[in-house]
Motif scaffolding. Structure first.
Motif, PDB file in Angstrom:
ATOM      1  N   GLN A 187       0.818  -1.213   0.000  1.00 12.21           N
ATOM      2  CA  GLN A 187       0.000   0.000   0.000  1.00 12.21           C
ATOM      3  C   GLN A 187       0.853   1.265   0.000  1.00 12.21           C
ATOM      4  O   GLN A 187       0.448   2.297  -0.531  1.00 12.21           O
ATOM      5  CB  GLN A 187      -0.932  -0.013   1.217  1.00 12.21           C
ATOM      6  CG  GLN A 187      -2.037  -1.050   1.118  1.00 12.21           C
ATOM      7  CD  GLN A 187      -2.738  -1.306   2.445  1.00 12.21           C
ATOM      8  OE1 GLN A 187      -2.459  -0.628   3.459  1.00 12.21           O
ATOM      9  NE2 GLN A 187      -3.626  -2.284   2.480  1.00 12.21           N
ATOM     10  N   ALA A 188       2.043   1.168   0.587  1.00  8.70           N
ATOM     11  CA  ALA A 188       2.933   2.330   0.639  1.00  8.70           C
ATOM     12  C   ALA A 188       3.681   2.546  -0.670  1.00  8.70           C
ATOM     13  O   ALA A 188       4.410   3.535  -0.813  1.00  8.70           O
ATOM     14  CB  ALA A 188       3.928   2.165   1.783  1.00  8.70           C
ATOM     15  N   GLY A 189       3.523   1.628  -1.621  1.00 11.08           N
ATOM     16  CA  GLY A 189       4.215   1.765  -2.897  1.00 11.08           C
ATOM     17  C   GLY A 189       5.688   1.421  -2.839  1.00 11.08           C
ATOM     18  O   GLY A 189       6.476   1.855  -3.689  1.00 11.08           O
ATOM     19  N   MET A 190       6.072   0.621  -1.848  1.00 12.03           N
ATOM     20  CA  MET A 190       7.475   0.232  -1.712  1.00 12.03           C
ATOM     21  C   MET A 190       7.917  -0.614  -2.900  1.00 12.03           C
ATOM     22  O   MET A 190       7.135  -1.394  -3.447  1.00 12.03           O
ATOM     23  CB  MET A 190       7.687  -0.561  -0.424  1.00 12.03           C
ATOM     24  CG  MET A 190       7.371   0.198   0.850  1.00 12.03           C
ATOM     25  SD  MET A 190       8.568   1.497   1.201  1.00 12.03           S
ATOM     26  CE  MET A 190      10.038   0.525   1.512  1.00 12.03           C
ATOM     27  N   LYS A 191       9.179  -0.458  -3.274  1.00 14.07           N
ATOM     28  CA  LYS A 191       9.760  -1.281  -4.342  1.00 14.07           C
ATOM     29  C   LYS A 191      10.423  -2.533  -3.786  1.00 14.07           C
ATOM     30  O   LYS A 191      10.658  -3.488  -4.520  1.00 14.07           O
ATOM     31  CB  LYS A 191      10.775  -0.468  -5.141  1.00 14.07           C
ATOM     32  CG  LYS A 191      10.181   0.745  -5.846  1.00 14.07           C
ATOM     33  CD  LYS A 191       9.098   0.352  -6.827  1.00 14.07           C
ATOM     34  CE  LYS A 191       8.546   1.574  -7.549  1.00 14.07           C
ATOM     35  NZ  LYS A 191       7.400   1.195  -8.433  1.00 14.07           N
TER      36      LYS A 191
END
Length: 205
Positions: free
Chosen positions: A131-135
């Motif tokens: 959800q945080a858009g982490m890679k």
């Protein structure tokens, strides 16, 4: 041959990280021996795995103690002392420890957490990372302190978050790295050596 350190594992469920630690400790060169597995859950699947490996198990059901968490931990502490344990590994143990057990075993309780701490302490880490858009996502082995998921970090591993990852696929891929990281960090911890688990070495899809 040097005597092995006597280690106990605390579990609440299936204990897959416990299995990885047991397998590592069966090697003659590994500096630890798993002497006891304790679960707060009488239905924990990991208890059967431990018994099949010939390891002593004990169920100390927290429900029997009501809200008296310290009384529950006093019984755990007594079991640890009776087995001459030197180090504790939490492996999916779903109870927040009180200062009683943490201070009695200060600096000798290890935990594996499924995030790159200090990011995403607590639960639902895989969903939070997506959800945080982490890679990337990862796991951390740390010493347990009174501040949840904030103790000194002993080792970390990372995996990429792929475009179509779900909580489940990310968790399954990360679990493979947990099984590599935890035994390696335990070995280094007991030998008082720096972690040699570089994220580059453990990064894979």
């Amino acid at each position: 041959m040097a005597l092995k350190e006597r280690v106990a594992i605390l579990i609440s469920g299936r204990g897959s990280n416990m299995d990885a630690l047991i397998a590592a400790c069966q090697k003659p060169s590994f500096p630890a021996s798993i002497e006891l597995v304790i679960s707060n859950n009488p239905d924990a699947l990991g208890l059967d795995s431990a018994r099949k490996a010939g390891i002593s198990t004990q169920v100390i059901d927290h429900h029997s103690f009501g809200k008296d968490r310290q009384a529950h931990e006093r019984q755990i502490d007594a079991a640890l002392q009776a087995h001459n344990i030197s180090t504790i590994c939490l492996a999916g143990y779903m109870r927040i420890l009180t200062p009683f057990l943490i201070n009695n075993w200060k600096g000798r309780i290890l935990n594996i957490h499924p995030s790159i701490l200090p990011l995403f302490p607590g639960l639902n880490t895989h969903a939070k990372a997506i959800q945080a858009g982490m890679k990337v996502h990862g796991c951390t082995v740390h010493i347990v302190t009174e501040d949840m998921d904030q103790g000194p970090i002993l080792g970390q591993a990372i995996v990429p978050i792929l475009p179509f990852d779900t909580e489940h696929t990310l968790a399954q891929r990360l679990l493979k790295q947990e099984h590599i990281l935890y035994p390696q960090v335990l070995k280094n911890f007991l030998r008082k050596e720096p972690a040699d688990c570089s994220t580059e070495a453990l990064l894979n899809g």
